[in-house]
Design a protein around this motif. Structure first.
Motif, PDB file in Angstrom:
ATOM      1  N   CYS A 177      46.824  45.058  30.217  1.00  0.00           N
ATOM      2  CA  CYS A 177      45.416  44.849  30.738  1.00  0.00           C
ATOM      3  C   CYS A 177      44.920  46.079  30.475  1.00  0.00           C
ATOM      4  O   CYS A 177      45.157  47.157  30.801  1.00  0.00           O
ATOM      5  N   TRP A 207      47.022  49.149  31.162  1.00  0.00           N
ATOM      6  CA  TRP A 207      48.158  49.102  31.865  1.00  0.00           C
ATOM      7  C   TRP A 207      49.054  47.936  31.306  1.00  0.00           C
ATOM      8  O   TRP A 207      48.547  47.194  30.723  1.00  0.00           O
ATOM      9  N   PRO A 231      43.740  50.641  40.239  1.00  0.00           N
ATOM     10  CA  PRO A 231      43.873  50.873  38.705  1.00  0.00           C
ATOM     11  C   PRO A 231      43.563  52.315  38.231  1.00  0.00           C
ATOM     12  O   PRO A 231      43.863  52.946  37.246  1.00  0.00           O
ATOM     13  N   VAL A 262      41.549  48.808  30.818  1.00  0.00           N
ATOM     14  CA  VAL A 262      40.690  49.260  31.948  1.00  0.00           C
ATOM     15  C   VAL A 262      39.639  50.365  31.380  1.00  0.00           C
ATOM     16  O   VAL A 262      40.225  51.217  30.280  1.00  0.00           O
ATOM     17  N   LYS A 263      38.591  50.223  31.713  1.00  0.00           N
ATOM     18  CA  LYS A 263      37.384  51.345  31.128  1.00  0.00           C
ATOM     19  C   LYS A 263      37.970  52.556  31.721  1.00  0.00           C
ATOM     20  O   LYS A 263      38.116  52.642  32.943  1.00  0.00           O
ATOM     21  N   HIS A 303      51.206  53.134  32.074  1.00  0.00           N
ATOM     22  CA  HIS A 303      50.088  53.267  32.057  1.00  0.00           C
ATOM     23  C   HIS A 303      49.590  53.999  30.613  1.00  0.00           C
ATOM     24  O   HIS A 303      50.466  54.993  30.348  1.00  0.00           O
ATOM     25  N   LEU A 321      42.910  42.395  35.723  1.00  0.00           N
ATOM     26  CA  LEU A 321      41.946  43.214  36.273  1.00  0.00           C
ATOM     27  C   LEU A 321      40.805  42.368  36.826  1.00  0.00           C
ATOM     28  O   LEU A 321      40.183  41.674  36.031  1.00  0.00           O
ATOM     29  N   GLY A 368      37.451  45.414  40.092  1.00  0.00           N
ATOM     30  CA  GLY A 368      37.870  46.783  40.093  1.00  0.00           C
ATOM     31  C   GLY A 368      39.351  47.202  40.672  1.00  0.00           C
ATOM     32  O   GLY A 368      39.839  48.259  41.102  1.00  0.00           O
ATOM     33  N   LEU A 378      43.644  46.047  40.292  1.00  0.00           N
ATOM     34  CA  LEU A 378      44.759  45.230  39.463  1.00  0.00           C
ATOM     35  C   LEU A 378      45.409  44.286  40.246  1.00  0.00           C
ATOM     36  O   LEU A 378      45.734  44.335  41.404  1.00  0.00           O
TER      37      LEU A 378
END
Length: 356
Positions: A353, A39, A105, A355-356, A55, A85, A88, A90
């Motif tokens: 940021c 993000w 997210p 994120v997986k 994103h 983050l 879980g 944002l």
């Protein structure tokens, strides 16, 4: 396999980054193993009410802009400041609007908007189920419970306007930057406040460097602090601080922003006094040796504004605000300095940021 685990810091890193590449050489997309999506917080124009979230795919640069507005049918607010983050979710601080936005997210949909009143929220850190937010009014850190999204407590600070923060152990380290007097003059701070997270009280205030702003941990016991100077005679500097001994080492490296990788950190410098200068370097976390990087690409940038290291593969991402005259851009560079991809963002791209 996570390739980044096998990346060797130090001499090998610096050697790789010195490898020259052609100015317009954009490599083909590499296969993604465990690369991350990310993000991007776009700050927007002051009083423009146009902060936004983008994103993007961190491997190929495919980007979707204006995600928050489309997902929520309303604006994110005025002057996006920081994104984090945690648990879980944002968390997005919106400075001029005085809000913390809690976002899913996976969808970009707002879960809760936390009103901060006139506190002017800045940067965030997380620890032990809590979100900590530095605030200008008053000079303080606010603690938010992530289960209830309620403001639990406020720690007043003895320094000037607080900016970036970092948690090490059970302490929160807060940059105290500057303040503006009623006559318009600027006075600068040069300290870090240490806040005990058990008592939530400021226990110490230590000298670090003029106008500290960004801070991050480069090892379990050392912090890198980006001190901006006074924009005139006093230059910016990266200062490395040992949390155990309280020793501080001035690197003499001018920097506007920093980001930490595995065994190294990267910095960029943008000068707005006299002729504009843009430079980037990689710094070995153990030796504090700096090596110039992206020299073939520096002329691409109008106004670099944010920097981040992809924790999955070590790619370095740099945002360019275009001096707020147009939509910004985000660039992704491989460790050897090769430009992997570039994408257009919205206004004032700043914080990234993963994120997986």
């Amino acid at each position: 396999m996570n390739r980044f685990r096998f990346f060797l810091p130090g001499v090998l890193l610096l050697t790789l980054m010195l490898t020259a590449c052609e100015y317009d050489d954009v490599v083909e997309n590499r296969p993604a193993a465990e690369l991350l999506n990310a993000w991007l917080l776009n700050e927007g124009l002051w009083n423009g009410n146009n902060a936004e979230l983008s994103h993007f795919n961190a491997d190929n640069g495919l980007i979707e802009n204006d995600v928050f507005a489309r997902s929520n049918e309303r604006r994110l607010g005025d002057t996006g400041q920081d994104i984090l983050l945690y648990g879980g979710k944002l968390y997005v601080s919106v400075f001029a609007s005085g809000t913390i936005e809690v976002v899913n997210p996976a969808t970009g949909v707002s879960i809760r908007q936390i009103g901060m009143g006139d506190r002017q929220p800045r940067y965030m850190a997380a620890h032990g189920g809590k979100i900590y937010v530095s605030c200008y009014t008053p000079h303080s850190v606010v603690r938010i419970d992530t289960a209830t999204f309620e403001i639990e407590a406020t720690c007043r600070l003895s320094g000037l306007r607080p900016e970036g923060m970092c948690v090490v152990g059970n302490n929160l380290y807060v940059c105290n930057s500057f303040d503006q007097r009623g006559n318009g003059s600027i006075v600068y701070d040069s300290t870090l406040s240490i806040v005990d997270l058990t008592t939530f009280e400021e226990t110490e205030r230590l000298s670090i460097g003029l106008n500290p702003n960004h801070i991050d941990s480069v090892s379990p016991t050392r912090l890198a602090v980006c001190c901006w100077g006074d924009y005139e005679g006093a230059p910016s500097d990266i200062v490395v601080f040992d949390v155990g001994t309280h020793q501080r080492v001035s690197t003499g490296i001018a920097a506007t922003g920093i980001a930490v990788g595995s065994g190294f950190f990267v910095a960029f410098y943008q000068s707005y006094t006299g002729s504009s200068q843009t430079s980037f370097c990689a710094i070995d976390a153990a030796t504090l040796t700096a090596t110039p990087i992206f020299e073939h690409h520096a002329s691409r940038f109008v106004s670099p504004y944010g920097i981040a290291v992809n924790p999955a593969n070590g790619d370095i991402l740099v945002t360019d605000s275009q001096n707020y005259r147009a939509n910004g851009d985000i660039y992704c560079f491989a460790l050897d300095g090769t430009l992997r991809w570039k994408a257009e963002t919205t206004m004032g791209p700043s914080r990234i940021c993963f994120v997986k």
